[in-house]
Design an enzyme around this catalytic site. Structure first.
Site, PDB file in Angstrom:
ATOM      1  N   ASN A  58       3.571 -24.892 -19.614  1.00 54.23           N
ATOM      2  CA  ASN A  58       3.103 -24.397 -20.928  1.00 54.23           C
ATOM      3  C   ASN A  58       2.720 -25.222 -21.843  1.00 54.23           C
ATOM      4  O   ASN A  58       2.095 -24.994 -22.947  1.00 54.23           O
ATOM      5  CB  ASN A  58       3.905 -23.107 -21.404  1.00 54.23           C
ATOM      6  CG  ASN A  58       3.785 -21.768 -20.529  1.00 54.23           C
ATOM      7  OD1 ASN A  58       3.071 -22.006 -19.770  1.00 54.23           O
ATOM      8  ND2 ASN A  58       4.709 -20.764 -20.834  1.00 54.23           N
ATOM      9  N   ARG A  75      -2.742  -8.367 -21.884  1.00 56.73           N
ATOM     10  CA  ARG A  75      -3.085  -9.758 -22.336  1.00 56.73           C
ATOM     11  C   ARG A  75      -4.325  -9.795 -22.913  1.00 56.73           C
ATOM     12  O   ARG A  75      -5.305 -10.454 -22.304  1.00 56.73           O
ATOM     13  CB  ARG A  75      -2.877 -10.624 -21.378  1.00 56.73           C
ATOM     14  CG  ARG A  75      -1.538 -10.488 -20.705  1.00 56.73           C
ATOM     15  CD  ARG A  75      -1.395 -11.743 -19.622  1.00 56.73           C
ATOM     16  NE  ARG A  75      -0.625 -12.944 -20.471  1.00 56.73           N
ATOM     17  CZ  ARG A  75      -0.140 -13.723 -19.981  1.00 56.73           C
ATOM     18  NH1 ARG A  75       0.400 -13.841 -18.722  1.00 56.73           N
ATOM     19  NH2 ARG A  75       0.246 -15.095 -20.511  1.00 56.73           N
ATOM     20  N   PRO A  76      -4.479  -9.151 -24.301  1.00 55.56           N
ATOM     21  CA  PRO A  76      -5.955  -9.267 -25.041  1.00 55.56           C
ATOM     22  C   PRO A  76      -6.202 -10.848 -25.389  1.00 55.56           C
ATOM     23  O   PRO A  76      -5.099 -11.645 -25.603  1.00 55.56           O
ATOM     24  CB  PRO A  76      -5.735  -8.307 -26.120  1.00 55.56           C
ATOM     25  CG  PRO A  76      -4.373  -8.043 -26.343  1.00 55.56           C
ATOM     26  CD  PRO A  76      -3.365  -8.473 -25.164  1.00 55.56           C
ATOM     27  N   ASP A 124      -7.837 -10.880 -28.681  1.00 52.52           N
ATOM     28  CA  ASP A 124      -8.569 -10.456 -29.934  1.00 52.52           C
ATOM     29  C   ASP A 124      -8.010 -11.377 -30.819  1.00 52.52           C
ATOM     30  O   ASP A 124      -8.788 -11.976 -31.786  1.00 52.52           O
ATOM     31  CB  ASP A 124      -8.294  -9.023 -30.235  1.00 52.52           C
ATOM     32  CG  ASP A 124      -6.761  -8.888 -30.284  1.00 52.52           C
ATOM     33  OD1 ASP A 124      -5.917  -9.221 -29.266  1.00 52.52           O
ATOM     34  OD2 ASP A 124      -5.986  -8.225 -31.123  1.00 52.52           O
ATOM     35  N   LEU A 125      -6.721 -12.019 -30.888  1.00 49.46           N
ATOM     36  CA  LEU A 125      -6.339 -12.634 -32.182  1.00 49.46           C
ATOM     37  C   LEU A 125      -6.971 -14.329 -32.043  1.00 49.46           C
ATOM     38  O   LEU A 125      -7.022 -15.038 -32.953  1.00 49.46           O
ATOM     39  CB  LEU A 125      -4.719 -13.086 -31.970  1.00 49.46           C
ATOM     40  CG  LEU A 125      -3.845 -11.555 -32.082  1.00 49.46           C
ATOM     41  CD1 LEU A 125      -2.440 -11.910 -31.965  1.00 49.46           C
ATOM     42  CD2 LEU A 125      -4.080 -11.195 -33.564  1.00 49.46           C
ATOM     43  N   ARG A 178      -5.395 -17.701 -16.555  1.00 44.17           N
ATOM     44  CA  ARG A 178      -5.666 -17.301 -17.894  1.00 44.17           C
ATOM     45  C   ARG A 178      -5.853 -18.355 -19.182  1.00 44.17           C
ATOM     46  O   ARG A 178      -6.461 -18.286 -19.845  1.00 44.17           O
ATOM     47  CB  ARG A 178      -4.391 -16.329 -18.040  1.00 44.17           C
ATOM     48  CG  ARG A 178      -4.572 -15.759 -19.531  1.00 44.17           C
ATOM     49  CD  ARG A 178      -3.681 -14.895 -19.863  1.00 44.17           C
ATOM     50  NE  ARG A 178      -3.286 -15.088 -21.098  1.00 44.17           N
ATOM     51  CZ  ARG A 178      -3.883 -14.383 -22.337  1.00 44.17           C
ATOM     52  NH1 ARG A 178      -4.616 -13.442 -21.759  1.00 44.17           N
ATOM     53  NH2 ARG A 178      -3.836 -14.296 -23.718  1.00 44.17           N
ATOM     54  N   ASP A 187       9.501 -14.983 -20.101  1.00 43.00           N
ATOM     55  CA  ASP A 187       9.178 -15.570 -19.140  1.00 43.00           C
ATOM     56  C   ASP A 187      10.761 -15.771 -18.334  1.00 43.00           C
ATOM     57  O   ASP A 187      10.579 -16.258 -17.006  1.00 43.00           O
ATOM     58  CB  ASP A 187       8.578 -16.897 -19.295  1.00 43.00           C
ATOM     59  CG  ASP A 187       7.108 -16.868 -19.562  1.00 43.00           C
ATOM     60  OD1 ASP A 187       6.718 -15.961 -19.329  1.00 43.00           O
ATOM     61  OD2 ASP A 187       6.548 -18.003 -19.906  1.00 43.00           O
TER      62      ASP A 187
END
Ligand code: UD1
Length: 418
Positions: free
Chosen positions: A23, A121-122, A124-125, A92, A305
């Site tokens: 990550n 898991r949008p 929008d932010l 993603r 996770d």
């Protein structure tokens, strides 16, 4: 297709080195597009998510060379601002490139992202944040299309501390005109790592690790050589596997401060944990006691996770536990698989109610996502008899050389083509 075949019951003993954080590497790779100079990322993990990110960079016109585990990215000839559907669906984190691409080309076209199927898991932010920097966004046939004349710094308040949105906005803002302030930003160690990397390239970012990040835009960024932090989730996964199987394992390049929420729970379970600079040593020789409740939270809370892995551990503890998933609504897909191994778990809404059983038994199970898959492997390693974990491509997304490392610790696990 490949599967793992596991003969359970071996205790784990020995030492493994923790890989570089998935990550961290993904947003850092996205950041290489921000400069025309070469960027060298050291110790890149051998995982498919990183390989897919490099495939996307290649599609954008970047050149990359892998020398050992070090990756050199040269974005000087990048000439494409589109991420097509087939690539975006494999990863993603391709959405993290939105900020970098728009910064570079003032245009971006990217298919809605894929990745683990662990809930809505949008994005929008991410989009609201970019709009605040002056980006015009439209959506067409499953593509997000972004345009802007120039990026302008602004204040952005996130509704929730999204890791991806924070990183995307940071990447878009480093070369924007003026100052950007991200409030209610995520505080994960990987965000601090991205800040360190960007500053290494000449950016002016401060505040990462707190809830407010301030970015003073600069005109250009230069190349650099950078070693990202180690993978706290891989470290956590090995610690939990060690706790489940019993024995004594040492993790090298593992930092306790990044997973203190897990270490706290493992100590409560009854594990002995010793810390020595960049090493974590876990020792366990008996059946553990359950912790009553665990809730996933943004950092520094218990990481989502590691939710599947800790639930697998609770399955063989003495007593009952409630595990609450607060971040992703469908992150219990591994539960029916654990039940095939004899686990006693009931899921109601966001809660998994676990009654510990004496031992799990081997079974054939399917990995539906990355972390759920890792939990099934740990369960297989401590179960009585033979297990098969199918569809391990999900596990390969985030764990490099997983079976080699587990075998080095004494686990009886092999990869088989089907
Ligand atoms: C990142 C990690 C992932 C980890 C997650 C939470 C990477 C590549 N992935 O994912 O491994 O599980 O953080 O620690 O770093 N949300 C919105 N709108 C948005 C974005 C997010 O509502 O635009 C919500 C999500 O649905 C979720 C929460 O915010 O409930 C947290 O998601 P987020 O922090 O964005 O996760 P990712 O960045 O996708």
């Amino acid at each position: 297709m490949e599967k793992y075949v596991i003969n359970g019951g071996n205790k784990l003993y020995g030492s493994v080195e923790i890989q570089t954080a998935k990550n961290s590497v993904l947003p850092i790779l996205a950041g290489t597009v921000l400069t025309d100079d070469k960027v060298k990322i050291l110790n890149v993990p051998n995982i498919t998510d990183a390989k897919n990110m490099v495939k996307i960079l290649t599609k954008l016109g970047c050149k990359s060379v892998l020398s050992g585990d070090d990756l050199i990215v040269d974005s000087s000839h990048a000439d494409c601002y589109e991420i097509p559907r087939e690539l975006a669906h494999e990863l993603r984190s391709s959405v993290f490139l939105l900020g970098s691409i728009i910064s570079r080309f003032h245009m971006a076209k990217i298919a809605y992202p894929g990745g683990c199927d662990i809930g809505l898991r949008p994005v929008d932010l991410h989009l609201t944040g970019l709009k605040r920097l002056g980006v015009e966004i439209t959506e067409e046939n499953g593509y997000i299309i972004c345009k802007c004349d120039k990026l302008k710094g602004n204040e952005i308040m996130l509704d929730c501390p999204s890791v991806g949105a924070t990183e995307n906005i940071m990447l878009a803002a480093v070369k924007a005109e003026g100052t950007t302030v991200i409030k209610n930003s995520a505080r994960e160690p990987e965000i601090e790592d991205l800040q360190r990397f960007l500053n290494c390239m000449g950016a002016k970012v401060r505040g990462a690790g707190t809830g407010t990040i301030v970015i003073d835009g600069v005109k250009t960024l230069k190349g650099c050589e950078y070693l990202p932090i180690s993978d706290r989730i891989e470290a956590g996964t090995f610690l939990i596997a060690g706790a489940m199987c019993g024995g004594e394992i040492e993790l090298k390049r593992a930092y306790a401060e990044n997973i203190s929420s897990l270490l706290h729970k493992l100590r409560e379970n009854g594990c002995k944990i010793h810390l020595n600079n960049d090493k974590i040593i876990l020792e366990n020789h008996r059946r553990l006691t359950s912790v009553k409740s665990i809730e996933t939270q943004p950092y520094p809370g218990f990481p989502t996770d590691l939710q599947a892995q800790i639930t697998a551990l609770c399955c063989i503890c003495k007593g009952q536990s409630i595990i609450t998933e607060n971040l992703f609504e469908t992150r219990f897909k591994y539960v029916p698989e654990l039940r095939k191994m004899g686990a006693d778990i009931t899921v109601i809404n966001r809660n998994a109610f676990v009654r510990g059983v004496e031992r799990l038994n081997g079974a054939t199970v399917v990995a539906h996502d990355l972390r759920g898959g890792a939990a099934l492997v740990s369960a297989g390693l401590c179960a009585e008899g033979r297990s098969e974990v199918l569809d391990i491509s999900h596990i390969d997304r985030g764990y490099g050389s997983f079976e080699y490392k587990l075998r080095a610790l004494g686990g009886d696990i092999v990869r088989v083509s089907v």
